[in-house]
Design a protein around this motif. Structure first.
Motif, PDB file in Angstrom:
ATOM      1  N   ARG A  29       0.840  -1.201   0.000  1.00  0.00           N
ATOM      2  CA  ARG A  29       0.000   0.000   0.000  1.00  0.00           C
ATOM      3  C   ARG A  29       0.874   1.249   0.000  1.00  0.00           C
ATOM      4  NH1 ARG A  29      -4.763  -0.931  -2.047  1.00  0.00           N
ATOM      5  NH2 ARG A  29      -5.759  -2.679  -1.064  1.00  0.00           N
ATOM      6  N   GLU A  30       2.033   1.167   0.658  1.00  0.00           N
ATOM      7  CA  GLU A  30       2.959   2.296   0.658  1.00  0.00           C
ATOM      8  C   GLU A  30       3.477   2.564  -0.756  1.00  0.00           C
ATOM      9  OE1 GLU A  30       7.326   2.494   2.128  1.00  0.00           O
ATOM     10  OE2 GLU A  30       6.060   3.051   3.847  1.00  0.00           O
ATOM     11  N   ASP A  31       3.812   1.493  -1.492  1.00  0.00           N
ATOM     12  CA  ASP A  31       4.246   1.641  -2.890  1.00  0.00           C
ATOM     13  C   ASP A  31       3.150   2.320  -3.716  1.00  0.00           C
ATOM     14  OD1 ASP A  31       6.628   0.279  -2.334  1.00  0.00           O
ATOM     15  OD2 ASP A  31       5.798  -1.653  -2.973  1.00  0.00           O
ATOM     16  N   GLU A  32       1.920   1.893  -3.481  1.00  0.00           N
ATOM     17  CA  GLU A  32       0.782   2.468  -4.205  1.00  0.00           C
ATOM     18  C   GLU A  32       0.646   3.956  -3.897  1.00  0.00           C
ATOM     19  OE1 GLU A  32      -3.936   2.118  -3.782  1.00  0.00           O
ATOM     20  OE2 GLU A  32      -2.949   0.197  -4.164  1.00  0.00           O
ATOM     21  N   GLU A  33       0.792   4.318  -2.629  1.00  0.00           N
ATOM     22  CA  GLU A  33       0.688   5.728  -2.235  1.00  0.00           C
ATOM     23  C   GLU A  33       1.800   6.560  -2.874  1.00  0.00           C
ATOM     24  OE1 GLU A  33      -1.388   7.846  -0.520  1.00  0.00           O
ATOM     25  OE2 GLU A  33      -2.752   6.163  -0.794  1.00  0.00           O
ATOM     26  N   LEU A  34       3.032   6.022  -2.873  1.00  0.00           N
ATOM     27  CA  LEU A  34       4.145   6.734  -3.487  1.00  0.00           C
ATOM     28  C   LEU A  34       3.895   6.946  -4.976  1.00  0.00           C
ATOM     29  CD1 LEU A  34       7.199   5.005  -1.762  1.00  0.00           C
ATOM     30  CD2 LEU A  34       6.442   7.370  -1.437  1.00  0.00           C
ATOM     31  N   ALA A  35       3.426   5.917  -5.668  1.00  0.00           N
ATOM     32  CA  ALA A  35       3.142   6.031  -7.100  1.00  0.00           C
ATOM     33  C   ALA A  35       2.034   7.035  -7.361  1.00  0.00           C
ATOM     34  CB  ALA A  35       2.773   4.664  -7.672  1.00  0.00           C
ATOM     35  N   LEU A  36       0.997   7.000  -6.549  1.00  0.00           N
ATOM     36  CA  LEU A  36      -0.115   7.934  -6.723  1.00  0.00           C
ATOM     37  C   LEU A  36       0.339   9.366  -6.474  1.00  0.00           C
ATOM     38  CD1 LEU A  36      -3.104   8.244  -7.348  1.00  0.00           C
ATOM     39  CD2 LEU A  36      -3.578   7.891  -4.931  1.00  0.00           C
ATOM     40  N   ASN A  37       1.145   9.587  -5.434  1.00  0.00           N
ATOM     41  CA  ASN A  37       1.657  10.931  -5.155  1.00  0.00           C
ATOM     42  C   ASN A  37       2.546  11.432  -6.292  1.00  0.00           C
ATOM     43  OD1 ASN A  37       0.310  11.059  -2.720  1.00  0.00           O
ATOM     44  ND2 ASN A  37       2.056  10.366  -1.535  1.00  0.00           N
ATOM     45  N   ALA A  38       3.387  10.551  -6.824  1.00  0.00           N
ATOM     46  CA  ALA A  38       4.251  10.938  -7.947  1.00  0.00           C
ATOM     47  C   ALA A  38       3.415  11.274  -9.171  1.00  0.00           C
ATOM     48  CB  ALA A  38       5.237   9.814  -8.264  1.00  0.00           C
ATOM     49  N   PHE A  39       2.409  10.447  -9.444  1.00  0.00           N
ATOM     50  CA  PHE A  39       1.524  10.695 -10.579  1.00  0.00           C
ATOM     51  C   PHE A  39       0.855  12.059 -10.455  1.00  0.00           C
ATOM     52  CE2 PHE A  39      -2.744  10.530 -12.420  1.00  0.00           C
ATOM     53  CZ  PHE A  39      -2.449  10.189 -13.726  1.00  0.00           C
ATOM     54  N   GLU A  40       0.324  12.363  -9.286  1.00  0.00           N
ATOM     55  CA  GLU A  40      -0.356  13.638  -9.079  1.00  0.00           C
ATOM     56  C   GLU A  40       0.625  14.804  -9.196  1.00  0.00           C
ATOM     57  OE1 GLU A  40      -2.371  13.156  -5.346  1.00  0.00           O
ATOM     58  OE2 GLU A  40      -4.028  12.076  -6.275  1.00  0.00           O
ATOM     59  N   SER A  41       1.841  14.634  -8.691  1.00  0.00           N
ATOM     60  CA  SER A  41       2.847  15.689  -8.784  1.00  0.00           C
ATOM     61  C   SER A  41       3.199  15.995 -10.230  1.00  0.00           C
ATOM     62  CB  SER A  41       4.113  15.294  -8.027  1.00  0.00           C
ATOM     63  OG  SER A  41       3.852  15.177  -6.657  1.00  0.00           O
ATOM     64  N   VAL A  42       3.398  14.954 -11.023  1.00  0.00           N
ATOM     65  CA  VAL A  42       3.731  15.146 -12.435  1.00  0.00           C
ATOM     66  C   VAL A  42       2.542  15.731 -13.180  1.00  0.00           C
ATOM     67  CG1 VAL A  42       4.332  13.951 -14.579  1.00  0.00           C
ATOM     68  CG2 VAL A  42       5.507  13.369 -12.458  1.00  0.00           C
ATOM     69  N   PHE A  43       1.350  15.304 -12.828  1.00  0.00           N
ATOM     70  CA  PHE A  43       0.152  15.840 -13.478  1.00  0.00           C
ATOM     71  C   PHE A  43       0.024  17.336 -13.205  1.00  0.00           C
ATOM     72  CE2 PHE A  43      -4.373  16.741 -13.878  1.00  0.00           C
ATOM     73  CZ  PHE A  43      -4.661  16.149 -15.081  1.00  0.00           C
ATOM     74  N   GLU A  44       0.321  17.746 -11.989  1.00  0.00           N
ATOM     75  CA  GLU A  44       0.212  19.149 -11.611  1.00  0.00           C
ATOM     76  C   GLU A  44       1.359  19.984 -12.173  1.00  0.00           C
ATOM     77  OE1 GLU A  44      -0.017  18.836  -7.369  1.00  0.00           O
ATOM     78  OE2 GLU A  44      -2.177  18.583  -7.392  1.00  0.00           O
ATOM     79  N   ASP A  45       2.549  19.392 -12.314  1.00  0.00           N
ATOM     80  CA  ASP A  45       3.714  20.132 -12.796  1.00  0.00           C
ATOM     81  C   ASP A  45       4.556  19.212 -13.674  1.00  0.00           C
ATOM     82  OD1 ASP A  45       5.891  21.734 -13.276  1.00  0.00           O
ATOM     83  OD2 ASP A  45       6.497  21.918 -11.182  1.00  0.00           O
ATOM     84  N   SER A  46       4.302  19.243 -14.968  1.00  0.00           N
ATOM     85  CA  SER A  46       4.990  18.332 -15.884  1.00  0.00           C
ATOM     86  C   SER A  46       6.458  18.698 -16.072  1.00  0.00           C
ATOM     87  CB  SER A  46       4.281  18.304 -17.238  1.00  0.00           C
ATOM     88  OG  SER A  46       4.307  19.601 -17.823  1.00  0.00           O
ATOM     89  N   ALA A  47       6.891  19.822 -15.519  1.00  0.00           N
ATOM     90  CA  ALA A  47       8.285  20.241 -15.652  1.00  0.00           C
ATOM     91  C   ALA A  47       9.155  19.749 -14.502  1.00  0.00           C
ATOM     92  CB  ALA A  47       8.358  21.767 -15.742  1.00  0.00           C
ATOM     93  N   LEU A  48       8.649  18.870 -13.667  1.00  0.00           N
ATOM     94  CA  LEU A  48       9.449  18.344 -12.558  1.00  0.00           C
ATOM     95  C   LEU A  48      10.680  17.619 -13.089  1.00  0.00           C
ATOM     96  CD1 LEU A  48       6.799  16.841 -10.124  1.00  0.00           C
ATOM     97  CD2 LEU A  48       8.171  18.882  -9.784  1.00  0.00           C
ATOM     98  N   SER A  49      11.763  17.761 -12.374  1.00  0.00           N
ATOM     99  CA  SER A  49      12.997  17.087 -12.786  1.00  0.00           C
ATOM    100  C   SER A  49      12.884  15.586 -12.520  1.00  0.00           C
ATOM    101  CB  SER A  49      14.187  17.654 -12.010  1.00  0.00           C
ATOM    102  OG  SER A  49      14.157  17.193 -10.675  1.00  0.00           O
ATOM    103  N   PRO A  50      13.656  14.796 -13.247  1.00  0.00           N
ATOM    104  CA  PRO A  50      13.661  13.355 -12.989  1.00  0.00           C
ATOM    105  C   PRO A  50      14.004  13.022 -11.536  1.00  0.00           C
ATOM    106  CG  PRO A  50      14.773  13.822 -15.049  1.00  0.00           C
ATOM    107  CD  PRO A  50      14.494  15.152 -14.397  1.00  0.00           C
ATOM    108  N   TYR A  51      14.856  13.832 -10.905  1.00  0.00           N
ATOM    109  CA  TYR A  51      15.217  13.592  -9.511  1.00  0.00           C
ATOM    110  C   TYR A  51      14.020  13.770  -8.582  1.00  0.00           C
ATOM    111  CZ  TYR A  51      19.947  13.753 -11.310  1.00  0.00           C
ATOM    112  OH  TYR A  51      21.082  13.502 -12.031  1.00  0.00           O
ATOM    113  N   MET A  52      13.207  14.797  -8.861  1.00  0.00           N
ATOM    114  CA  MET A  52      12.015  15.022  -8.038  1.00  0.00           C
ATOM    115  C   MET A  52      11.014  13.877  -8.219  1.00  0.00           C
ATOM    116  SD  MET A  52      12.486  17.786  -6.318  1.00  0.00           S
ATOM    117  CE  MET A  52      10.859  18.272  -5.799  1.00  0.00           C
ATOM    118  N   ILE A  53      10.880  13.401  -9.443  1.00  0.00           N
ATOM    119  CA  ILE A  53       9.969  12.279  -9.703  1.00  0.00           C
ATOM    120  C   ILE A  53      10.502  11.029  -9.008  1.00  0.00           C
ATOM    121  CG2 ILE A  53       8.994  10.797 -11.495  1.00  0.00           C
ATOM    122  CD1 ILE A  53       9.195  13.310 -13.359  1.00  0.00           C
TER     123      ILE A  53
END
Length: 63
Positions: A29-53
């Protein structure tokens, strides 16, 4: 589509992948939460660096 709808759809797809024989038991479930948070972050800001993702996906502060 709003972010909430897209996030819910993404989360459902993660669960489908997690429940298949190929991936069963490999995602917590933690993996799922991390993936969902990353997905939402990229969706909100597609200019995020690979390191931030990477940090968002792994929870690791060091890359």
């Amino acid at each position: 589509m709003r972010l909430e709808e897209i996030s819910l759809s993404f989360q459902q797809q993660l669960r489908v992948c997690s429940n298949t024989k190929k991936y069963h038991g490999q995602f917590t479930r933690e993996d799922e939460e991390l993936a969902l948070n990353a997905f939402e972050s990229v969706f909100e800001d597609s200019a995020l660096s690979p390191y931030m993702i990477f940090e968002a996906l792994t929870g690791d502060q060091e890359a």
